[in-house]
Design a protein around this motif. Structure first.
Motif, short mmCIF file in Angstrom:
data_model
loop_
_atom_site.label_atom_id
_atom_site.label_comp_id
_atom_site.label_asym_id
_atom_site.label_seq_id
_atom_site.Cartn_x
_atom_site.Cartn_y
_atom_site.Cartn_z
N ALA A 30 0.87 -1.18 0.00
CA ALA A 30 0.00 0.00 0.00
C ALA A 30 0.90 1.23 0.00
N THR A 31 0.43 2.29 -0.62
CA THR A 31 1.22 3.52 -0.74
C THR A 31 0.42 4.70 -0.26
N LEU A 32 1.03 5.54 0.57
CA LEU A 32 0.42 6.77 1.05
C LEU A 32 0.93 7.93 0.19
N TRP A 33 -0.02 8.71 -0.36
CA TRP A 33 0.32 9.84 -1.23
C TRP A 33 -0.16 11.14 -0.60
N ARG A 58 2.47 16.41 -3.37
CA ARG A 58 1.80 15.47 -4.27
C ARG A 58 2.74 14.32 -4.66
N GLY A 59 3.46 13.82 -3.70
CA GLY A 59 4.35 12.70 -3.93
C GLY A 59 4.10 11.58 -2.95
N GLN A 60 4.93 10.54 -3.05
CA GLN A 60 4.81 9.40 -2.16
C GLN A 60 5.31 9.75 -0.77
N VAL A 61 4.54 9.41 0.25
CA VAL A 61 4.91 9.70 1.63
C VAL A 61 5.46 8.46 2.31
N CYS A 62 4.80 7.31 2.09
CA CYS A 62 5.16 6.11 2.83
C CYS A 62 4.67 4.88 2.07
N GLU A 63 5.34 3.74 2.30
CA GLU A 63 4.89 2.47 1.77
C GLU A 63 4.68 1.48 2.90
N THR A 81 -5.34 -2.85 5.72
CA THR A 81 -5.28 -3.45 4.39
C THR A 81 -5.75 -4.90 4.48
N SER A 82 -6.45 -5.35 3.45
CA SER A 82 -6.85 -6.76 3.36
C SER A 82 -6.22 -7.35 2.12
N SER A 83 -5.94 -8.65 2.18
CA SER A 83 -5.15 -9.27 1.11
C SER A 83 -5.65 -10.66 0.76
N SER A 84 -5.30 -11.08 -0.44
CA SER A 84 -5.58 -12.45 -0.86
C SER A 84 -4.74 -13.47 -0.12
N ASP A 85 -3.79 -13.01 0.72
CA ASP A 85 -3.03 -13.94 1.55
C ASP A 85 -3.77 -14.31 2.83
N SER A 86 -5.07 -13.95 2.89
CA SER A 86 -5.97 -14.32 3.99
C SER A 86 -5.73 -13.53 5.27
N THR A 87 -5.08 -12.37 5.16
CA THR A 87 -4.83 -11.57 6.36
C THR A 87 -5.37 -10.15 6.18
N VAL A 88 -5.66 -9.54 7.31
CA VAL A 88 -5.92 -8.11 7.41
C VAL A 88 -4.84 -7.53 8.30
N LYS A 89 -4.19 -6.47 7.87
CA LYS A 89 -3.13 -5.86 8.66
C LYS A 89 -3.50 -4.41 8.98
N VAL A 90 -3.21 -4.00 10.21
CA VAL A 90 -3.39 -2.62 10.64
C VAL A 90 -2.02 -1.99 10.80
N TRP A 91 -1.82 -0.80 10.22
CA TRP A 91 -0.51 -0.16 10.16
C TRP A 91 -0.57 1.20 10.84
N ASP A 92 0.54 1.58 11.47
CA ASP A 92 0.71 2.96 11.93
C ASP A 92 0.94 3.81 10.70
N GLN A 93 0.09 4.80 10.47
CA GLN A 93 0.14 5.57 9.24
C GLN A 93 1.48 6.28 9.06
N GLY A 94 2.05 6.78 10.14
CA GLY A 94 3.26 7.56 10.03
C GLY A 94 4.54 6.76 9.94
N THR A 95 4.58 5.59 10.58
CA THR A 95 5.83 4.82 10.63
C THR A 95 5.81 3.55 9.80
N ALA A 96 4.63 3.20 9.26
CA ALA A 96 4.45 1.96 8.48
C ALA A 96 4.65 0.73 9.34
N GLY A 97 4.63 0.88 10.65
CA GLY A 97 4.74 -0.27 11.54
C GLY A 97 3.41 -0.99 11.66
N ARG A 98 3.43 -2.31 11.68
CA ARG A 98 2.21 -3.09 11.82
C ARG A 98 1.82 -3.22 13.27
N GLY A 99 0.51 -3.13 13.51
CA GLY A 99 0.00 -3.35 14.84
C GLY A 99 -0.32 -4.81 15.06
#
Length: 278
Positions: free
Chosen positions: A220-223, A229-234, A260-278
């Motif tokens: 996922a990409t944060l713009w 108007r550029g990429q902030v985080c991935e 984010t939800s994925s075809s890998d059968s997971t839902v992940k919650v991320w810290d918006q600023g650090t891209a760290g997963r909760g």
């Protein structure tokens, strides 16, 4: 529950059972009101259900093929649905006799829906490479724009602005000015198809997410929508295509987060600023 606790249902903690909203796979879901959601399915129907009780309050039928997207202007009584039958329909809550408006005109399956905050205008996108703007009162197509290889995957309206964000199979995320239906900005192309997008409540950022396989792509990409108007985080960590991405509602003790939800059968919650997963 979003806070991580598990609430009990019923006097002994037993789960409550409700009749399914659809007779086949659910293909799309969206918030309608604080206590209601709308869903579309392969059974060609649109259902309005209660978040709390799970009860189906009304059901709309009229599409000839699978419903691909549903949306609504929050707190309005209007529901919009798109289908593989190439049409979009508008439904009025509590009116089940049929759609109150039709929006025909796309040549292929409709894959994107975005309604203005006042529900007066609708933008639609399709695999026919076009984006269209409609008057929801009259059903008139106000504008049409075509871009080669722009197979639309998702649309969302920027809160409080005349802009619409769009993702595409051509690996790009575009920002449309809905007033003239012209591209106001195109973010740099990614390595994989962009499958979904969302916009933050303050209209400052947008998210897009991509297809992928075996750990390649699927990010996922944060713009930034306002300044650079550029990429902030991935956000990387899924192993298969990310099918959906959303900004989570802010809370008094919760840092700005995305899911984010994925075809890998997971839902992940991320810290918006650090891209760290909760």
């Amino acid at each position: 529950r979003a806070d991580g606790s598990v609430g009990q249902a019923g006097p002994a903690g037993a789960s409550q059972q409700h009749s399914p909203a659809h007779t086949d796979a659910v293909t799309s879901v969206a918030a309608l009101k604080p206590d209601l959601c709308v869903s579309g399915g392969r059974d060609k129907s649109v259902a309005v259900s209660s978040w709390r009780s799970g009860a189906v309050l009304c059901r709309f039928t009229g599409h000839e093929r699978e419903v691909t997207k549903v949306t609504s202007a929050l707190d309005s009584n209007r529901v919009f649905s798109a289908s593989r039958d190439k049409t979009v329909m508008m439904w009025e809550l509590h009116r089940t006799l049929g759609p109150s408006q039709h929006f025909p005109g796309h040549d292929l399956v409709v894959t994107g829906l975005a309604v203005s905050p006042d529900a007066s205008q609708l933008c639609t996108g399709s695999r026919d490479n076009t984006v269209r703007k409609w008057d929801t009162e009259t059903g008139e197509c106000l504008a049409r724009a075509a871009i080669s290889r722009n197979l639309v995957t998702h649309l969302c309206w920027v809160p409080g602005e005349p802009y619409v964000v769009q993702t595409s199979e051509d690996k790009t995320t575009r920002v449309w000015d809905s007033r003239e239906l012209q591209v106001a900005h195109t973010f740099p192309a990614k390595q994989h198809m962009q499958t979904c997008c969302d916009v933050s409540q303050d209209g400052r950022y947008c998210l897009s997410c991509s297809s992928g396989c075996a750990g390649h792509g699927a990010e996922a990409t944060l713009w930034d929508l306002r300044q650079t108007r550029g990429q902030v985080c991935e956000y990387k960590g899924h192993f298969q295509t990310i099918t959906s991405c959303v900004f989570l509602p802010p809370g008094p003790t919760l840092a700005p987060s995305i899911a984010t939800s994925s075809s890998d059968s997971t839902v992940k919650v991320w810290d918006q600023g650090t891209a760290g997963r909760g």
